[in-house]
Design a protein around this motif. Structure first.
Motif, PDB file in Angstrom:
ATOM      1  N   SER A 208       6.748   0.658   5.676  1.00  0.00           N
ATOM      2  CA  SER A 208       8.010  -0.079   5.614  1.00  0.00           C
ATOM      3  C   SER A 208       8.875   0.374   6.796  1.00  0.00           C
ATOM      4  CB  SER A 208       8.718   0.172   4.278  1.00  0.00           C
ATOM      5  OG  SER A 208       9.117   1.508   4.189  1.00  0.00           O
ATOM      6  N   PRO A 209       9.899  -0.350   7.189  1.00  0.00           N
ATOM      7  CA  PRO A 209      10.331  -1.590   6.549  1.00  0.00           C
ATOM      8  C   PRO A 209       9.496  -2.795   6.993  1.00  0.00           C
ATOM      9  CG  PRO A 209      11.767  -1.099   8.407  1.00  0.00           C
ATOM     10  CD  PRO A 209      10.788   0.039   8.317  1.00  0.00           C
ATOM     11  N   LEU A 210       9.225  -3.665   6.029  1.00  0.00           N
ATOM     12  CA  LEU A 210       8.647  -4.961   6.349  1.00  0.00           C
ATOM     13  C   LEU A 210       9.788  -5.813   6.911  1.00  0.00           C
ATOM     14  CD1 LEU A 210       6.306  -7.045   4.088  1.00  0.00           C
ATOM     15  CD2 LEU A 210       8.239  -8.112   5.186  1.00  0.00           C
ATOM     16  N   MET A 211       9.565  -6.416   8.080  1.00  0.00           N
ATOM     17  CA  MET A 211      10.644  -7.171   8.744  1.00  0.00           C
ATOM     18  C   MET A 211      10.529  -8.683   8.556  1.00  0.00           C
ATOM     19  SD  MET A 211      12.613  -4.925  10.050  1.00  0.00           S
ATOM     20  CE  MET A 211      13.640  -5.738  11.278  1.00  0.00           C
ATOM     21  N   SER A 212       9.286  -9.166   8.371  1.00  0.00           N
ATOM     22  CA  SER A 212       9.075 -10.611   8.289  1.00  0.00           C
ATOM     23  C   SER A 212       7.671 -10.858   7.768  1.00  0.00           C
ATOM     24  CB  SER A 212       9.231 -11.212   9.698  1.00  0.00           C
ATOM     25  OG  SER A 212       8.785 -12.545   9.768  1.00  0.00           O
ATOM     26  N   ALA A 213       7.494 -11.891   6.937  1.00  0.00           N
ATOM     27  CA  ALA A 213       6.160 -12.254   6.447  1.00  0.00           C
ATOM     28  C   ALA A 213       6.061 -13.771   6.398  1.00  0.00           C
ATOM     29  CB  ALA A 213       5.905 -11.667   5.066  1.00  0.00           C
ATOM     30  N   ASP A 214       4.833 -14.275   6.508  1.00  0.00           N
ATOM     31  CA  ASP A 214       4.636 -15.721   6.501  1.00  0.00           C
ATOM     32  C   ASP A 214       3.314 -16.045   5.813  1.00  0.00           C
ATOM     33  OD1 ASP A 214       5.397 -18.346   7.103  1.00  0.00           O
ATOM     34  OD2 ASP A 214       4.393 -18.342   9.047  1.00  0.00           O
ATOM     35  N   TRP A 215       3.318 -17.160   5.088  1.00  0.00           N
ATOM     36  CA  TRP A 215       2.124 -17.640   4.402  1.00  0.00           C
ATOM     37  C   TRP A 215       1.486 -18.694   5.286  1.00  0.00           C
ATOM     38  CZ3 TRP A 215       2.820 -19.378  -1.418  1.00  0.00           C
ATOM     39  CH2 TRP A 215       1.589 -19.321  -2.079  1.00  0.00           C
ATOM     40  N   CYS A 216       0.197 -18.601   5.519  1.00  0.00           N
ATOM     41  CA  CYS A 216      -0.500 -19.569   6.370  1.00  0.00           C
ATOM     42  C   CYS A 216      -0.699 -20.846   5.561  1.00  0.00           C
ATOM     43  CB  CYS A 216      -1.840 -18.995   6.833  1.00  0.00           C
ATOM     44  SG  CYS A 216      -2.743 -20.116   7.896  1.00  0.00           S
ATOM     45  N   LEU A 217       0.087 -21.863   5.853  1.00  0.00           N
ATOM     46  CA  LEU A 217       0.082 -23.039   4.985  1.00  0.00           C
ATOM     47  C   LEU A 217      -1.099 -23.971   5.257  1.00  0.00           C
ATOM     48  CD1 LEU A 217       3.906 -23.690   4.697  1.00  0.00           C
ATOM     49  CD2 LEU A 217       2.432 -22.309   3.245  1.00  0.00           C
ATOM     50  N   ASN A 219      -4.135 -22.571   5.541  1.00  0.00           N
ATOM     51  CA  ASN A 219      -5.185 -21.876   4.785  1.00  0.00           C
ATOM     52  C   ASN A 219      -4.496 -20.796   3.961  1.00  0.00           C
ATOM     53  OD1 ASN A 219      -7.256 -20.416   3.734  1.00  0.00           O
ATOM     54  ND2 ASN A 219      -8.321 -20.074   5.660  1.00  0.00           N
ATOM     55  N   THR A 220      -4.158 -21.141   2.701  1.00  0.00           N
ATOM     56  CA  THR A 220      -3.244 -20.304   1.917  1.00  0.00           C
ATOM     57  C   THR A 220      -3.849 -19.000   1.404  1.00  0.00           C
ATOM     58  OG1 THR A 220      -3.735 -21.699   0.012  1.00  0.00           O
ATOM     59  CG2 THR A 220      -1.710 -22.184   1.213  1.00  0.00           C
ATOM     60  N   ILE A 221      -5.086 -18.676   1.802  1.00  0.00           N
ATOM     61  CA  ILE A 221      -5.570 -17.331   1.445  1.00  0.00           C
ATOM     62  C   ILE A 221      -5.098 -16.302   2.484  1.00  0.00           C
ATOM     63  CG2 ILE A 221      -7.602 -18.213   0.210  1.00  0.00           C
ATOM     64  CD1 ILE A 221      -9.314 -17.049   2.543  1.00  0.00           C
ATOM     65  N   LYS A 222      -4.471 -16.793   3.577  1.00  0.00           N
ATOM     66  CA  LYS A 222      -4.024 -15.879   4.626  1.00  0.00           C
ATOM     67  C   LYS A 222      -2.519 -15.643   4.560  1.00  0.00           C
ATOM     68  CE  LYS A 222      -7.405 -17.202   8.143  1.00  0.00           C
ATOM     69  NZ  LYS A 222      -7.522 -17.790   9.480  1.00  0.00           N
ATOM     70  N   VAL A 223      -2.154 -14.374   4.651  1.00  0.00           N
ATOM     71  CA  VAL A 223      -0.748 -13.980   4.732  1.00  0.00           C
ATOM     72  C   VAL A 223      -0.617 -13.033   5.921  1.00  0.00           C
ATOM     73  CG1 VAL A 223       1.093 -12.681   3.571  1.00  0.00           C
ATOM     74  CG2 VAL A 223      -0.314 -14.284   2.270  1.00  0.00           C
ATOM     75  N   GLY A 224       0.470 -13.153   6.649  1.00  0.00           N
ATOM     76  CA  GLY A 224       0.711 -12.254   7.777  1.00  0.00           C
ATOM     77  C   GLY A 224       2.101 -11.656   7.699  1.00  0.00           C
ATOM     78  N   ALA A 225       2.288 -10.513   8.355  1.00  0.00           N
ATOM     79  CA  ALA A 225       3.600  -9.863   8.347  1.00  0.00           C
ATOM     80  C   ALA A 225       3.726  -8.951   9.553  1.00  0.00           C
ATOM     81  CB  ALA A 225       3.790  -9.054   7.058  1.00  0.00           C
ATOM     82  N   VAL A 226       4.960  -8.542   9.836  1.00  0.00           N
ATOM     83  CA  VAL A 226       5.192  -7.432  10.759  1.00  0.00           C
ATOM     84  C   VAL A 226       5.970  -6.349  10.025  1.00  0.00           C
ATOM     85  CG1 VAL A 226       5.031  -8.600  13.002  1.00  0.00           C
ATOM     86  CG2 VAL A 226       7.191  -8.660  11.760  1.00  0.00           C
ATOM     87  N   ILE A 250       6.156  -2.545  21.514  1.00  0.00           N
ATOM     88  CA  ILE A 250       6.444  -1.145  21.846  1.00  0.00           C
ATOM     89  C   ILE A 250       7.513  -0.621  20.882  1.00  0.00           C
ATOM     90  CG2 ILE A 250       7.279   0.420  23.653  1.00  0.00           C
ATOM     91  CD1 ILE A 250       6.259  -1.961  25.607  1.00  0.00           C
ATOM     92  N   ALA A 251       8.595  -1.382  20.774  1.00  0.00           N
ATOM     93  CA  ALA A 251       9.614  -1.021  19.779  1.00  0.00           C
ATOM     94  C   ALA A 251       9.270  -1.778  18.495  1.00  0.00           C
ATOM     95  CB  ALA A 251      10.981  -1.391  20.305  1.00  0.00           C
ATOM     96  N   LYS A 252      10.248  -1.954  17.618  1.00  0.00           N
ATOM     97  CA  LYS A 252       9.999  -2.640  16.348  1.00  0.00           C
ATOM     98  C   LYS A 252       9.666  -4.114  16.544  1.00  0.00           C
ATOM     99  CE  LYS A 252      12.706  -0.271  12.775  1.00  0.00           C
ATOM    100  NZ  LYS A 252      13.865   0.409  13.383  1.00  0.00           N
ATOM    101  N   ALA A 253       8.767  -4.607  15.696  1.00  0.00           N
ATOM    102  CA  ALA A 253       8.515  -6.046  15.647  1.00  0.00           C
ATOM    103  C   ALA A 253       9.582  -6.689  14.772  1.00  0.00           C
ATOM    104  CB  ALA A 253       7.129  -6.304  15.077  1.00  0.00           C
ATOM    105  N   ARG A 254       9.890  -7.954  15.042  1.00  0.00           N
ATOM    106  CA  ARG A 254      10.974  -8.610  14.309  1.00  0.00           C
ATOM    107  C   ARG A 254      10.515  -9.783  13.432  1.00  0.00           C
ATOM    108  NH1 ARG A 254      13.591 -10.045  11.269  1.00  0.00           N
ATOM    109  NH2 ARG A 254      15.643 -11.056  11.207  1.00  0.00           N
ATOM    110  N   LEU A 255       9.715 -10.708  14.003  1.00  0.00           N
ATOM    111  CA  LEU A 255       9.335 -11.908  13.252  1.00  0.00           C
ATOM    112  C   LEU A 255       7.835 -12.170  13.342  1.00  0.00           C
ATOM    113  CD1 LEU A 255      12.195 -14.321  14.431  1.00  0.00           C
ATOM    114  CD2 LEU A 255      11.969 -13.336  12.149  1.00  0.00           C
ATOM    115  N   PHE A 256       7.285 -12.771  12.288  1.00  0.00           N
ATOM    116  CA  PHE A 256       5.876 -13.197  12.251  1.00  0.00           C
ATOM    117  C   PHE A 256       5.850 -14.646  11.799  1.00  0.00           C
ATOM    118  CE2 PHE A 256       1.818 -14.238  10.570  1.00  0.00           C
ATOM    119  CZ  PHE A 256       0.879 -13.365  11.098  1.00  0.00           C
TER     120      PHE A 256
END
Length: 325
Positions: A208-217, A219-226, A250-256
């Motif tokens: 953590s911290p989780l900054m952003s997550a997205d569902w692959c619409l 193919n809904t078996i896939k989920v991604g996050a940063v 290099i620094a923190k990731a913000r969005l996925f």
């Protein structure tokens, strides 16, 4: 694959305001052009985009402003309704979140009718919102107040899910209207059944911290996050732990964000640095990013509905990057 994967934006559109959020409509507009909205300090601008890849008569990009909506506050998040269309009787409908912890549902026929419905209930910052994608009669929002709330279009709160940490991202299943994905800052992603209001599955970042997550619409078996500086991908049928994880920024990731045109394509952005923020486009088959872009002060990230093209906002401009499928 290009020799040098680092390059400037494929297309740029000038704006009158600093762009905090930008969203392509994920829904068919009923015309060849795509709907796009961006939010600044005072306004939401709604327009259409047509790219040379879609129309040979267009040079680069043709951006047409349909209307600027006075918002009065900085726009922190924005979501399109599937009811927004430009054929037949034009209808524009979208929802915003602002720093006053309120949602605003804006509906317009682009002529005489403009309605704003204010929705109150969150007690802290709203991080993301989404419309139910089949009919658009419900909106879900997640907040630092440790809740995910579902609203009807009259502004009534119909569901309040208690979370264990701030709600960061929310996605609605493209066909199953009772399935919602909610990502929490402490690194947990849960799938809820809105009928029973119970979690049916959960995934764990392991960090953590989780900054952003997205569902692959697509193919809904896939989920991604940063989380931290890494991107993570799950196959929800296999494990609650990520199948793949790589350092991205290099620094923190913000969005996925997953591409809407290709289930193996996704993009991540880094937190704005002192000089610029980085945009990376990744392909699941490649160990390195397939494209690297940067913007002086990037904000927001959205993929085109059918093209392998994404947009980020900057200082009075929109920056578009086209990649290969």
């Amino acid at each position: 694959m290009q020799e040098d994967s680092s390059r400037g934006a494929s297309y740029t559109v000038a704006c009158d305001d600093y762009v905090h959020v930008v969203e392509f409509s994920p829904f068919d507009s009923g015309t060849p052009a795509s709907l796009l909205a961006y939010g600044g300090n005072q306004y939401v601008v709604v327009g259409t985009c047509l790219f040379q890849e879609e129309d040979v008569e267009v040079e680069g990009v043709e951006f047409t402003v349909l209307r600027a909506f006075h918002h009065g506050l900085r726009v922190d998040a924005l979501a399109w309704s599937p009811e927004s269309r430009l054929d037949r009787i034009p209808t524009i409908r979208f929802c915003t979140a602002a720093a006053d912890r309120k949602l605003r549902l804006l509906t317009s026929d682009l002529h005489n009718r403009h309605e704003v419905k204010v929705m109150e209930g969150h007690s802290s910052y709203i991080n993301q919102l989404v419309f139910e994608p089949t009919e658009g009669k419900q909106i879900a929002s997640v907040s630092d107040d440790h809740t995910c709330r579902v609203w009807d279009l009259e502004g009534n709160e119909t569901v309040a899910l208690r979370l264990r940490s701030p709600g960061i991202s929310v996605c609605w299943h493209p066909e199953e209207v009772f399935k919602l994905m909610v990502a929490e800052k402490k690194g947990t992603i849960r799938f809820y059944d809105l009928v029973t209001q119970q979690a049916i599955l959960s995934l764990d970042c392991g960090q953590s911290p989780l900054m952003s997550a997205d569902w692959c619409l697509t193919n809904t078996i896939k989920v991604g996050a940063v989380a931290g500086s890494d991107w993570l991908i799950w196959d929800i049928t296999r494990s609650s732990y990520p199948q793949e994880k790589r350092p991205a920024h290099i620094a923190k990731a913000r969005l996925f964000k997953w591409s809407r045109a290709n289930e193996n394509l996704f993009s991540t952005t880094g937190c704005p640095g002192k000089i610029s923020s980085q945009l990376l486009i990744h392909h699941l088959g490649h160990p390195q990013p397939v494209m690297i872009g940067s913007a002086t002060v990037g904000a927001g990230l959205s993929w085109h509905r059918t093209l392998p093209l994404c947009v980020i906002g900057g200082d009075r401009k929109l920056l578009f990057w086209m990649t290969e499928m």
